[in-house]
Write an enzyme that holds these catalytic residues in place. Sequence first.
Site, PDB file in Angstrom:
ATOM      1  N   GLU A 118       0.840  -1.209   0.000  1.00 19.69           N
ATOM      2  CA  GLU A 118       0.000   0.000   0.000  1.00 19.69           C
ATOM      3  C   GLU A 118       0.873   1.256   0.000  1.00 19.69           C
ATOM      4  O   GLU A 118       0.580   2.226  -0.694  1.00 19.69           O
ATOM      5  CB  GLU A 118      -0.928  -0.010   1.217  1.00 19.69           C
ATOM      6  CG  GLU A 118      -1.895  -1.178   1.125  1.00 19.69           C
ATOM      7  CD  GLU A 118      -3.032  -1.099   2.117  1.00 19.69           C
ATOM      8  OE1 GLU A 118      -2.763  -1.315   3.299  1.00 19.69           O
ATOM      9  OE2 GLU A 118      -4.171  -0.823   1.695  1.00 19.69           O
ATOM     10  N   GLU A 140      -4.096 -10.060   2.526  1.00 24.12           N
ATOM     11  CA  GLU A 140      -5.139  -9.744   3.513  1.00 24.12           C
ATOM     12  C   GLU A 140      -6.330 -10.692   3.469  1.00 24.12           C
ATOM     13  O   GLU A 140      -6.865 -11.088   4.499  1.00 24.12           O
ATOM     14  CB  GLU A 140      -5.648  -8.304   3.308  1.00 24.12           C
ATOM     15  CG  GLU A 140      -4.805  -7.236   3.966  1.00 24.12           C
ATOM     16  CD  GLU A 140      -3.590  -6.831   3.143  1.00 24.12           C
ATOM     17  OE1 GLU A 140      -3.239  -7.547   2.181  1.00 24.12           O
ATOM     18  OE2 GLU A 140      -2.987  -5.791   3.473  1.00 24.12           O
TER      19      GLU A 140
END
Length: 700
Positions: A118, A140
């Site tokens: 990210e 995730e």
Amino acid sequence: MTDTIRWDRDADGVVVLTIDDPARSANTMNAAFVADLETVLDRLTAERDDITGVIVTSAKKTFFAGGDLDRLGSLGPDQAADVYASSMHLKGLLRRLETLGRPVVAAINGSALGGGLEIALACHHRIAADDGRIEIGFPEVTLGLLPGAGGVVRTVRLLGVAQALLTVLLRGQRHRPAAALEHGLVHELAPRDELLARAKAWIAANPTAVQPYDVKGYRIPGGTPAQASFAANLPAFPATLRKELKGAPYPAPRNILAAAVEGTQVDLDTAFAIEGRYFAELATGQIAKNMIKAFFFDLQQANARGTNAAPFTKVAVLGAGMMGAAIAYVCAKAGMRVLLKDVTVEAAERGKQYSVKVLAKKPFLPAEEILARITPTADPADLAGCDLVIEAVFEDPALKHKVFAEIQDVVAPDALLCSNTSTLPISLLADGVTRQQDFVGLHFFSPVDKMPLVEVIKGAATSDAALDRALGVVRQLKKTPIVVNDSRGFFTSRVIGTFTGEGLLMLAEGVAAPSIEQASLQAGYPAAVLALMDELTLTLLRKIRLAYGDAWTPTPADALIDRMIDEFGRPGRSGGAGFYEYTDGKRDRLWPGLREHFAKPDVDVPFVDMQERMLFAEALESVKCLDEGVLTSVADANVGSILGIGFPGWTGGVLQYVNQYQGGLPGFVARSRELAARYGSRFEPPALLLAKAERGEQFS
Ligand code: NAD
């Protein structure tokens, strides 16, 4: 200036931000890092006029590890607003980085997973070290989460909805740098020691770089639902997802899909807010907590065992059948020399062909080198000098005794002696050797090269040193061990037997077969229960029953299996017919005879009961295994049940399922009693469960 991020500005005005959390071996998105990131951004903004560009890199082996799982694993629904706020705060900081007005480059020197990717995606340019050990991606989803710091929004804007979902978000793939480049996640690869120079060169060549998504008229690759062609395909997304999940209750893929699609129809900031809400819902829910516990903490605990003793160099694999052939392959792949022994050289050679076949599908592995390590043989004398023996002959105690007797004086005098039996007591098999203290169970799962678990079984005479060496074997093979004490069926075979047993009982009661299959899939089992039994074969189930002798508790399912085999000639998939019909070896439809011979139209078992009968049967048996000392830890139960026998991952494992059941342990006890009253005393809660429920404890 800050603890976790170092600041170095060179003569050209390029600021290198080196992330280096002094408190941990890897950088994570913890409170200290977020606070430091804010301080750094304030300084970048204040000193902007003296800055020509920014490089983000790390001083650790990994670039950045991801979210702070200690914190994420402990959030409750009442913290949703806080989680949303902190997700938005972090996104705001990364947004400041990408809108600084100076080129920003990520120099990815190690794995960038989750939060690491990210951060990198908020940079204008990404250069990864050209190192095959590095992994880049968003795992995730495998923890029941989504990337909540802009990861969904930026991946979708970068790659387009379909590509982002399929190659990055929905399956949690970990890409090697070359694949990350191919998929468009990074822009270039460079040797590790050239990363900074390349980043500086890019900054010099792109002094006015901006994030393309901010440029007016930027189009998301592949379009958005605003376009008719895209909109026409949109219904296929949830349909495909449902098909892939087979109705299992995993909320993360659904939230990822929704955040991705909804985010394309709004501006960047609104898309971030949408992503934040879907993230907060997942992060504060029970399933993410279950999955973080199982797939991170419990797994870490299981893998931490075993010392780094000297690696084994030469293994004798006895039996070159389905299991022996595959064990030979994983040992050779891990660098061991393998003597693969069967009754004839031809049979052993056939076993080696398994490795040839597997390697043909893996062009990236050094096939010749691996194959050269495997020597087929039928002569016990060839096993001289082996420091490890793994036996995988037929499941017959007398035969197993015989093959060990044949080789025990030929192999190295301190060779570790292992059996891959799935049901026979290890202590019984150890009776056949002179060095019982060196005898241990090493239970692999099929297909061996894909299944990550090995159940290590300590017999009555097994020494601690031998157990430790066995754990070393598992580590050398890069698999995950669980350690159990000896008992018939150990932990895994015993517990999966209650799952198949419950499926059979429902069928024997007259429940419609398609409902049983649906119930197991929707409970989250990777394979439907009748389909699984066809794979195992009904003959094997009968053999196990017969091997129990008087210790077996008869059930109406016994007669059902006998009828399937003897009356209908349907022993399972390998016999060409079982609960299912098979065409050219491929599973077709459920055998219509099941309806005719077994289904009773007036039987009434609620769907939720069907699901919970299977889940509870396994959970209750696991509690008994813990009580009897067969299991040595709760983490082993959780990890072993998911990785070895397909207990649904969303539960966090078979004992976490009990913990997280509505109402906690008392709720589980109450429901067990309900099931016992309706379906039989096997659901009566065992004493350990009652005691723990009373004391307000959990299985931990
Ligand atoms: P298999 O029938 O495919 O293979 C057994 C092999 O042993 C055959 O090739 C046979 O020729 C060989 N053999 C017989 N006598 C021998 C001797 N004297 N010396 C050397 N080799 C001899 O069986 P399998 O499915 O590979 O199972 C082997 C063992 O692994 C069993 O104990 C079984 O319980 C266990 N196991 C099986 C599975 C599974 O999914 N099939 C999973 C875990 C453990």
